[in-house]
Design a protein around this motif. Structure first.
Motif, PDB file in Angstrom:
ATOM      1  N   PRO A 449       0.794  -1.242   0.000  1.00 39.24           N
ATOM      2  CA  PRO A 449       0.000   0.000   0.000  1.00 39.24           C
ATOM      3  C   PRO A 449       0.826   1.292   0.000  1.00 39.24           C
ATOM      4  O   PRO A 449       0.529   2.191  -0.802  1.00 39.24           O
ATOM      5  N   PRO A 450       1.851   1.443   0.870  1.00 39.31           N
ATOM      6  CA  PRO A 450       2.623   2.693   0.802  1.00 39.31           C
ATOM      7  C   PRO A 450       3.387   2.856  -0.517  1.00 39.31           C
ATOM      8  O   PRO A 450       3.535   3.982  -1.005  1.00 39.31           O
ATOM      9  N   LEU A 451       3.874   1.767  -1.102  1.00 41.72           N
ATOM     10  CA  LEU A 451       4.531   1.858  -2.409  1.00 41.72           C
ATOM     11  C   LEU A 451       3.542   2.330  -3.476  1.00 41.72           C
ATOM     12  O   LEU A 451       3.880   3.154  -4.336  1.00 41.72           O
ATOM     13  N   CYS A 452       2.319   1.825  -3.403  1.00 40.35           N
ATOM     14  CA  CYS A 452       1.267   2.240  -4.329  1.00 40.35           C
ATOM     15  C   CYS A 452       0.989   3.736  -4.170  1.00 40.35           C
ATOM     16  O   CYS A 452       0.869   4.475  -5.161  1.00 40.35           O
ATOM     17  N   HIS A 453       0.906   4.190  -2.921  1.00 39.28           N
ATOM     18  CA  HIS A 453       0.634   5.607  -2.656  1.00 39.28           C
ATOM     19  C   HIS A 453       1.772   6.483  -3.163  1.00 39.28           C
ATOM     20  O   HIS A 453       1.551   7.557  -3.735  1.00 39.28           O
ATOM     21  N   MET A 454       3.006   6.046  -2.979  1.00 39.32           N
ATOM     22  CA  MET A 454       4.153   6.816  -3.458  1.00 39.32           C
ATOM     23  C   MET A 454       4.144   6.922  -4.981  1.00 39.32           C
ATOM     24  O   MET A 454       4.532   7.964  -5.543  1.00 39.32           O
ATOM     25  N   ALA A 455       3.725   5.852  -5.650  1.00 46.82           N
ATOM     26  CA  ALA A 455       3.660   5.897  -7.114  1.00 46.82           C
ATOM     27  C   ALA A 455       2.596   6.880  -7.583  1.00 46.82           C
ATOM     28  O   ALA A 455       2.804   7.638  -8.534  1.00 46.82           O
ATOM     29  N   VAL A 456       1.443   6.902  -6.915  1.00 46.63           N
ATOM     30  CA  VAL A 456       0.358   7.814  -7.288  1.00 46.63           C
ATOM     31  C   VAL A 456       0.747   9.261  -7.035  1.00 46.63           C
ATOM     32  O   VAL A 456       0.594  10.133  -7.896  1.00 46.63           O
ATOM     33  N   ILE A 457       1.266   9.544  -5.839  1.00 51.26           N
ATOM     34  CA  ILE A 457       1.638  10.913  -5.483  1.00 51.26           C
ATOM     35  C   ILE A 457       2.869  11.352  -6.279  1.00 51.26           C
ATOM     36  O   ILE A 457       3.005  12.524  -6.633  1.00 51.26           O
ATOM     37  N   PHE A 469       3.867  19.321   5.850  1.00 48.82           N
ATOM     38  CA  PHE A 469       5.167  18.805   6.300  1.00 48.82           C
ATOM     39  C   PHE A 469       5.454  17.410   5.737  1.00 48.82           C
ATOM     40  O   PHE A 469       6.280  16.677   6.277  1.00 48.82           O
ATOM     41  N   GLN A 470       4.693  17.043   4.678  1.00 54.21           N
ATOM     42  CA  GLN A 470       4.859  15.734   4.023  1.00 54.21           C
ATOM     43  C   GLN A 470       4.765  14.583   5.038  1.00 54.21           C
ATOM     44  O   GLN A 470       5.507  13.607   4.985  1.00 54.21           O
ATOM     45  N   TRP A 471       3.776  14.683   5.922  1.00 57.89           N
ATOM     46  CA  TRP A 471       3.654  13.685   6.988  1.00 57.89           C
ATOM     47  C   TRP A 471       3.285  12.305   6.436  1.00 57.89           C
ATOM     48  O   TRP A 471       3.676  11.278   7.008  1.00 57.89           O
ATOM     49  N   ARG A 472       2.556  12.284   5.317  1.00 59.53           N
ATOM     50  CA  ARG A 472       2.218  10.982   4.738  1.00 59.53           C
ATOM     51  C   ARG A 472       3.455  10.283   4.176  1.00 59.53           C
ATOM     52  O   ARG A 472       3.560   9.055   4.243  1.00 59.53           O
ATOM     53  N   LEU A 473       4.369  11.055   3.626  1.00 60.92           N
ATOM     54  CA  LEU A 473       5.620  10.465   3.153  1.00 60.92           C
ATOM     55  C   LEU A 473       6.404   9.870   4.316  1.00 60.92           C
ATOM     56  O   LEU A 473       6.968   8.764   4.209  1.00 60.92           O
ATOM     57  N   VAL A 474       6.421  10.582   5.439  1.00 59.40           N
ATOM     58  CA  VAL A 474       7.098  10.081   6.640  1.00 59.40           C
ATOM     59  C   VAL A 474       6.436   8.782   7.101  1.00 59.40           C
ATOM     60  O   VAL A 474       7.118   7.799   7.436  1.00 59.40           O
ATOM     61  N   MET A 475       5.089   8.769   7.119  1.00 55.28           N
ATOM     62  CA  MET A 475       4.366   7.560   7.517  1.00 55.28           C
ATOM     63  C   MET A 475       4.649   6.405   6.567  1.00 55.28           C
ATOM     64  O   MET A 475       4.811   5.256   6.999  1.00 55.28           O
ATOM     65  N   ILE A 477       7.363   5.894   4.786  1.00 57.06           N
ATOM     66  CA  ILE A 477       8.721   5.399   5.021  1.00 57.06           C
ATOM     67  C   ILE A 477       8.778   4.583   6.311  1.00 57.06           C
ATOM     68  O   ILE A 477       9.398   3.512   6.363  1.00 57.06           O
ATOM     69  N   ILE A 478       8.108   5.076   7.370  1.00 55.70           N
ATOM     70  CA  ILE A 478       8.074   4.328   8.632  1.00 55.70           C
ATOM     71  C   ILE A 478       7.420   2.962   8.421  1.00 55.70           C
ATOM     72  O   ILE A 478       7.901   1.935   8.930  1.00 55.70           O
ATOM     73  N   THR A 479       6.328   2.944   7.665  1.00 54.31           N
ATOM     74  CA  THR A 479       5.630   1.677   7.406  1.00 54.31           C
ATOM     75  C   THR A 479       6.510   0.715   6.616  1.00 54.31           C
ATOM     76  O   THR A 479       6.551  -0.489   6.910  1.00 54.31           O
ATOM     77  N   LEU A 480       7.214   1.239   5.617  1.00 54.87           N
ATOM     78  CA  LEU A 480       8.113   0.387   4.833  1.00 54.87           C
ATOM     79  C   LEU A 480       9.248  -0.165   5.682  1.00 54.87           C
ATOM     80  O   LEU A 480       9.619  -1.340   5.561  1.00 54.87           O
ATOM     81  N   LEU A 481       9.791   0.689   6.552  1.00 54.20           N
ATOM     82  CA  LEU A 481      10.857   0.228   7.449  1.00 54.20           C
ATOM     83  C   LEU A 481      10.336  -0.852   8.391  1.00 54.20           C
ATOM     84  O   LEU A 481      10.992  -1.882   8.607  1.00 54.20           O
ATOM     85  N   LEU A 482       9.152  -0.612   8.965  1.00 57.02           N
ATOM     86  CA  LEU A 482       8.556  -1.606   9.855  1.00 57.02           C
ATOM     87  C   LEU A 482       8.266  -2.902   9.116  1.00 57.02           C
ATOM     88  O   LEU A 482       8.525  -4.002   9.621  1.00 57.02           O
ATOM     89  N   GLY A 483       7.725  -2.784   7.883  1.00 56.32           N
ATOM     90  CA  GLY A 483       7.425  -3.978   7.094  1.00 56.32           C
ATOM     91  C   GLY A 483       8.673  -4.756   6.740  1.00 56.32           C
ATOM     92  O   GLY A 483       8.704  -5.985   6.862  1.00 56.32           O
ATOM     93  N   GLY A 484       9.734  -4.050   6.290  1.00 57.67           N
ATOM     94  CA  GLY A 484      10.980  -4.732   5.952  1.00 57.67           C
ATOM     95  C   GLY A 484      11.623  -5.392   7.151  1.00 57.67           C
ATOM     96  O   GLY A 484      12.085  -6.539   7.082  1.00 57.67           O
ATOM     97  N   LEU A 485      11.633  -4.660   8.278  1.00 57.31           N
ATOM     98  CA  LEU A 485      12.228  -5.209   9.501  1.00 57.31           C
ATOM     99  C   LEU A 485      11.406  -6.374  10.030  1.00 57.31           C
ATOM    100  O   LEU A 485      11.951  -7.407  10.438  1.00 57.31           O
ATOM    101  N   GLY A 486      10.074  -6.209  10.001  1.00 56.98           N
ATOM    102  CA  GLY A 486       9.208  -7.286  10.475  1.00 56.98           C
ATOM    103  C   GLY A 486       9.307  -8.522   9.614  1.00 56.98           C
ATOM    104  O   GLY A 486       9.306  -9.651  10.119  1.00 56.98           O
ATOM    105  N   PHE A 487       9.400  -8.322   8.295  1.00 55.37           N
ATOM    106  CA  PHE A 487       9.543  -9.466   7.389  1.00 55.37           C
ATOM    107  C   PHE A 487      10.835 -10.228   7.677  1.00 55.37           C
ATOM    108  O   PHE A 487      10.833 -11.457   7.800  1.00 55.37           O
ATOM    109  N   ALA A 488      11.946  -9.496   7.802  1.00 60.38           N
ATOM    110  CA  ALA A 488      13.249 -10.153   7.996  1.00 60.38           C
ATOM    111  C   ALA A 488      13.329 -10.837   9.354  1.00 60.38           C
ATOM    112  O   ALA A 488      13.652 -12.028   9.446  1.00 60.38           O
ATOM    113  N   THR A 489      13.018 -10.092  10.416  1.00 57.25           N
ATOM    114  CA  THR A 489      13.153 -10.660  11.770  1.00 57.25           C
ATOM    115  C   THR A 489      12.067 -11.688  12.060  1.00 57.25           C
ATOM    116  O   THR A 489      12.335 -12.716  12.695  1.00 57.25           O
ATOM    117  N   GLY A 490      10.826 -11.417  11.599  1.00 56.30           N
ATOM    118  CA  GLY A 490       9.738 -12.369  11.831  1.00 56.30           C
ATOM    119  C   GLY A 490       9.959 -13.679  11.114  1.00 56.30           C
ATOM    120  O   GLY A 490       9.737 -14.759  11.673  1.00 56.30           O
TER     121      GLY A 490
END
Length: 528
Positions: A449-457, A469-475, A477-490
């Motif tokens: 979902p965040p990758l999809c949103h980044m492509a649209v915006i 303040f581009q808060w959605r972009l920050v969100m 990136i945080i979601t992608l970091l959490l997803g990548g970290l959760g995927f690897a460690t989980g």
């Protein structure tokens, strides 16, 4: 070819002009609300529009053109009933009920084990955070679908896979070459997730058989109980009539609801002191909590179809709309079930709370038997999705067949045997749930979902869509970091525990940290 066609016989008119495809389908009156709702819920992003996209965007050669057209017509005729908004639009309460029905599955019974891996006080906080991020991503997906539809002036509402594909096609140039890849990735992870659900259901049924047989002093090996469960599940998987599957869906929902109520009732008595449980678990088990909890939030593919079927779609994503209210209820029930289960049973909590019910409890046999039957019915529903994705590809590669029905039955048998083989190799319910959640659910719920949103915006140079303040972009990136970290460690934690059960050596924790860092860096490079 399909019983569904014989039962429904939708009429489909398809025209192809300048690369545009338009179709109108009409379902007969005997197609009822329950069947329509089932197609909408169980197929999610695999519905009609995905195969429209296949037909429009993948004309590689004249040799395969006719074959693709036949497949497109077939898929539209089978799945056109998924467009319920024009036939049987649902109310606010109907849609809310469907959303809860789709989100609260087998994963909620594993939340007690998840809380054991997270801690009694830390787990509710983490569950709330994960639930909040999931609902944020679901809002992103709804917004992206609407944006793509308006931008391309589509006559239909794009589903999950097509939304991602078209978002990348119309996004920045660096995104466009990945459009087909991400569409295929969505459907691949959907298949992995659905097949994973089926493996979990097999383990649930087999463990329940073991438990009930032990009450009659009959000790069964886990592999034998899995073999016994093969018979009813294989029979149910051969059901191809969607109207009959819809009836099984209603029975399964009733059985699961009654079972959950009785389990919570039992857990509410003779509770020990909160101080007897770990408030915060050891950090090495937190990834297992992540995998199980993200598995429990399994409704990302329902979001777009649910919105499209409403009488008033605007009621879906408002502040007190279906999406927010449904996710609040879902998150609350997951926290309640996990908290009560871990507080009641402590470290003895099992991969499913039904396995902790004692023989002397009056309703134990009734609850376990009914939930076993409900899970078998649910297997049929979940199994329907990967078959509907894989079968047209098999038919396109190896067909046409003289006996397509025979070949489809053969495919179903092979897929069932694959799920049983996977369950037999890893006969640990809690670890399998955590593994599927970390591997597949993370990508569907947190990364796409965040990758999809980044492509649209990103197609808008002003980046106004990111907000102040581009808060959605920050969100994002945080979601992608959490997803990548959760995927690897989980994934690592689940595989590590599985290997530990079989006494197989695995890489050190330093190695998985390096792998997680690599995944996060790769994700950020793809974004930028």
């Amino acid at each position: 070819m399909f019983n569904l066609q014989q039962n429904m016989r939708p009429k489909t008119d398809i025209s192809d002009t300048n690369g545009k495809l338009s179709g109108r389908s009409k379902s007969p009156k005997q197609t009822d609300d329950e069947t329509l709702s089932l197609l909408m819920i169980e197929n999610g992003d695999m519905t009609k529009n995905k195969w429209k996209s296949d037909f429009v965007n993948n004309r590689s050669s004249e040799k395969n053109e006719q074959s693709r057209k036949v497949n497109a017509v077939h898929r539209l005729s089978v799945l056109s009933v998924g467009f319920i908004s024009a036939l049987h639009p649902t109310s606010y309460l109907d849609t809310l009920f469907n959303m809860l029905k789709g989100n609260l599955g087998c994963g909620i019974l594993a939340m007690g084990d998840a809380f054991k891996n997270g801690g009694l006080l830390l787990s509710p906080v983490l569950t709330f955070v994960i639930g909040s991020i999931c609902v944020y991503n679901q809002h992103l997906l709804v917004g992206c679908s609407k944006s793509v539809k308006e931008k391309l002036k589509l006559q239909h509402n794009p589903e999950f896979a097509e939304t991602l594909e078209l978002s990348f096609q119309t996004g920045p140039k660096r995104f466009q070459s990945y459009s087909i890849f991400f569409r295929n990735s969505v459907n691949t992870f959907v298949v992995i997730t659905q097949m994973g659900f089926c493996c979990v259901y097999i383990l649930f049924v087999s463990k329940s058989i073991q438990q009930m047989m032990s009450w009659y002093h009959i000790e069964l090996d886990v592999h034998m109980s899995i073999l016994i469960s093969l018979i009813p599940i294989l029979i149910s998987s051969l059901i191809r009539n969607l109207k009959f599957i819809a009836r099984l869906s209603a029975i399964a929902n009733f059985c699961m609801l009654i079972g959950l109520i009785v389990i919570l009732y039992y857990c509410s008595f003779d509770l020990p002191s909160i101080t007897s449980r770990a408030y915060v678990a050891h950090w090495t088990t937190i990834p297992l909590f992540f995998g199980t909890s993200i598995f429990a939030f399994e409704g990302i593919s329902l979001v777009l179809p649910l919105e499209q079927e409403m009488k008033n779609p605007k009621q879906f994503s408002t502040s007190f709309g279906v999406l927010n209210v449904g996710m609040v209820i879902t998150t609350s029930l997951l926290i309640l079930t996990g908290f009560m289960g871990y507080l009641k049973f402590g470290d003895a909590v099992r991969g499913s709370l039904t396995l902790n019910l004692p023989e002397e409890f009056f309703f134990s046999k009734v609850v376990i038997s009914s939930m076993m039957f409900g899970i078998i019915c649910t297997y049929t529903l979940q199994f329907y999705v990967p078959v509907e994705i894989i079968w047209p590809r098999v038919e396109n590669k190896l067909g046409p067949f003289k006996s397509p029905l025979l070949w489809e039955i053969g495919l179903r048998v092979v897929l069932v045997l694959i799920t049983f083989l996977a369950a037999d190799i890893i006969p640990h319910l809690n670890l399998f749930i955590s593994l599927i959640g970390a591997v597949a659910s993370t990508f569907l719920g947190l990364i796409f979902p965040p990758l999809c949103h980044m492509a649209v915006i990103g197609s808008d140079d002003s980046n106004v869509g990111y907000g102040r303040f581009q808060w959605r972009l920050v969100m994002n990136i945080i979601t992608l970091l959490l997803g990548g970290l959760g995927f690897a460690t989980g994934t690592y934690a689940s595989v590590y525990e599985i290997c530990h059960e079989f006494q197989i050596p695995l890489m050190s924790s330093e190695a998985v940290t390096t792998a997680a860092t690599s995944i996060v860096n790769s994700t950020l490079q793809a974004v930028h």
